[in-house]
Motif scaffolding. Structure first.
Motif, PDB file in Angstrom:
ATOM      1  N   GLU A  12       0.865  -1.179   0.000  1.00 43.48           N
ATOM      2  CA  GLU A  12       0.000   0.000   0.000  1.00 43.48           C
ATOM      3  C   GLU A  12       0.899   1.225   0.000  1.00 43.48           C
ATOM      4  O   GLU A  12       1.844   1.299   0.782  1.00 43.48           O
ATOM      5  CB  GLU A  12      -0.921   0.001   1.221  1.00 43.48           C
ATOM      6  N   GLU A  14       1.143   5.557  -0.234  1.00 41.21           N
ATOM      7  CA  GLU A  14       0.504   6.876  -0.163  1.00 41.21           C
ATOM      8  C   GLU A  14       0.754   7.606  -1.479  1.00 41.21           C
ATOM      9  O   GLU A  14       1.860   7.549  -2.021  1.00 41.21           O
ATOM     10  CB  GLU A  14       1.085   7.701   0.994  1.00 41.21           C
ATOM     11  N   ILE A  15      -0.258   8.284  -1.963  1.00 39.39           N
ATOM     12  CA  ILE A  15      -0.122   8.989  -3.244  1.00 39.39           C
ATOM     13  C   ILE A  15       0.968  10.051  -3.198  1.00 39.39           C
ATOM     14  O   ILE A  15       1.607  10.351  -4.208  1.00 39.39           O
ATOM     15  CB  ILE A  15      -1.473   9.570  -3.708  1.00 39.39           C
ATOM     16  N   LEU A  44      -8.172   7.122 -10.694  1.00 38.06           N
ATOM     17  CA  LEU A  44      -8.249   7.542  -9.296  1.00 38.06           C
ATOM     18  C   LEU A  44      -9.505   8.369  -9.042  1.00 38.06           C
ATOM     19  O   LEU A  44     -10.197   8.173  -8.046  1.00 38.06           O
ATOM     20  CB  LEU A  44      -7.008   8.346  -8.908  1.00 38.06           C
ATOM     21  N   GLY A  47     -12.504   6.427  -8.477  1.00 37.55           N
ATOM     22  CA  GLY A  47     -12.530   5.619  -7.269  1.00 37.55           C
ATOM     23  C   GLY A  47     -11.694   4.353  -7.307  1.00 37.55           C
ATOM     24  O   GLY A  47     -11.675   3.596  -6.348  1.00 37.55           O
ATOM     25  N   ASP A  49      -8.294   2.234  -7.055  1.00 35.13           N
ATOM     26  CA  ASP A  49      -7.111   2.469  -6.229  1.00 35.13           C
ATOM     27  C   ASP A  49      -6.012   1.431  -6.428  1.00 35.13           C
ATOM     28  O   ASP A  49      -5.110   1.315  -5.623  1.00 35.13           O
ATOM     29  CB  ASP A  49      -7.504   2.533  -4.751  1.00 35.13           C
ATOM     30  N   ARG A  61      -1.911  -0.917  -3.811  1.00 37.46           N
ATOM     31  CA  ARG A  61      -3.109  -0.146  -3.486  1.00 37.46           C
ATOM     32  C   ARG A  61      -2.640   1.280  -3.188  1.00 37.46           C
ATOM     33  O   ARG A  61      -1.731   1.487  -2.388  1.00 37.46           O
ATOM     34  CB  ARG A  61      -3.832  -0.729  -2.272  1.00 37.46           C
ATOM     35  N   VAL A  62      -3.250   2.244  -3.854  1.00 34.98           N
ATOM     36  CA  VAL A  62      -2.894   3.644  -3.685  1.00 34.98           C
ATOM     37  C   VAL A  62      -3.821   4.251  -2.636  1.00 34.98           C
ATOM     38  O   VAL A  62      -5.045   4.163  -2.741  1.00 34.98           O
ATOM     39  CB  VAL A  62      -3.008   4.410  -5.022  1.00 34.98           C
ATOM     40  N   ILE A  63      -3.216   4.855  -1.609  1.00 39.30           N
ATOM     41  CA  ILE A  63      -3.969   5.503  -0.543  1.00 39.30           C
ATOM     42  C   ILE A  63      -4.065   6.982  -0.892  1.00 39.30           C
ATOM     43  O   ILE A  63      -3.046   7.662  -1.035  1.00 39.30           O
ATOM     44  CB  ILE A  63      -3.258   5.328   0.823  1.00 39.30           C
ATOM     45  N   PHE A  64      -5.296   7.492  -1.047  1.00 45.28           N
ATOM     46  CA  PHE A  64      -5.489   8.881  -1.467  1.00 45.28           C
ATOM     47  C   PHE A  64      -6.884   9.365  -1.103  1.00 45.28           C
ATOM     48  O   PHE A  64      -7.763   8.567  -0.778  1.00 45.28           O
ATOM     49  CB  PHE A  64      -5.286   9.014  -2.980  1.00 45.28           C
ATOM     50  N   GLU A  65      -7.070  10.676  -1.185  1.00 47.39           N
ATOM     51  CA  GLU A  65      -8.371  11.325  -1.042  1.00 47.39           C
ATOM     52  C   GLU A  65      -8.717  11.938  -2.398  1.00 47.39           C
ATOM     53  O   GLU A  65      -7.909  12.686  -2.965  1.00 47.39           O
ATOM     54  CB  GLU A  65      -8.327  12.429   0.025  1.00 47.39           C
ATOM     55  N   VAL A  66      -9.883  11.660  -2.922  1.00 47.40           N
ATOM     56  CA  VAL A  66     -10.285  12.162  -4.242  1.00 47.40           C
ATOM     57  C   VAL A  66     -10.214  13.686  -4.284  1.00 47.40           C
ATOM     58  O   VAL A  66      -9.784  14.269  -5.280  1.00 47.40           O
ATOM     59  CB  VAL A  66     -11.704  11.666  -4.613  1.00 47.40           C
TER      60      VAL A  66
END
Length: 84
Positions: A12, A14-15, A44, A47, A49, A61-66
């Protein structure tokens, strides 16, 4: 089967740890095989990831906020001036 069980995720990420290519509108991250994981900005924003490596079977898996993603580039819809 749940969505998480469909993929074998290598890591995993982080973006913020990925590199954004403005021209290609892709995020990249180094893969252990020597190539790079990649995921498109539009994926992205939709939605998705999961970043994939085009050279091997690994996925991240990319961890991000849209809301934190860059806005997509506007396509030029007017006439294009060409000079000789």
């Amino acid at each position: 089967m749940a969505d998480d069980e469909q993929y074998s995720i290598y890591d995993e990420v982080e973006i913020e740890d990925m590199t954004f290519d403005e021209t290609m509108q892709l995020y990249h991250y180094p893969c252990p095989c020597g190539d790079r994981f990649q995921i498109a900005l539009c994926d992205l924003q939709d939605g998705m990831d999961i970043g994939v490596c085009p050279s091997c079977s690994l996925m991240i898996r990319v961890i991000f906020e849209v809301d934190d993603l860059p806005k997509p580039q506007e396509t030029q819809s007017g006439p294009v001036e060409v000079t000789a």
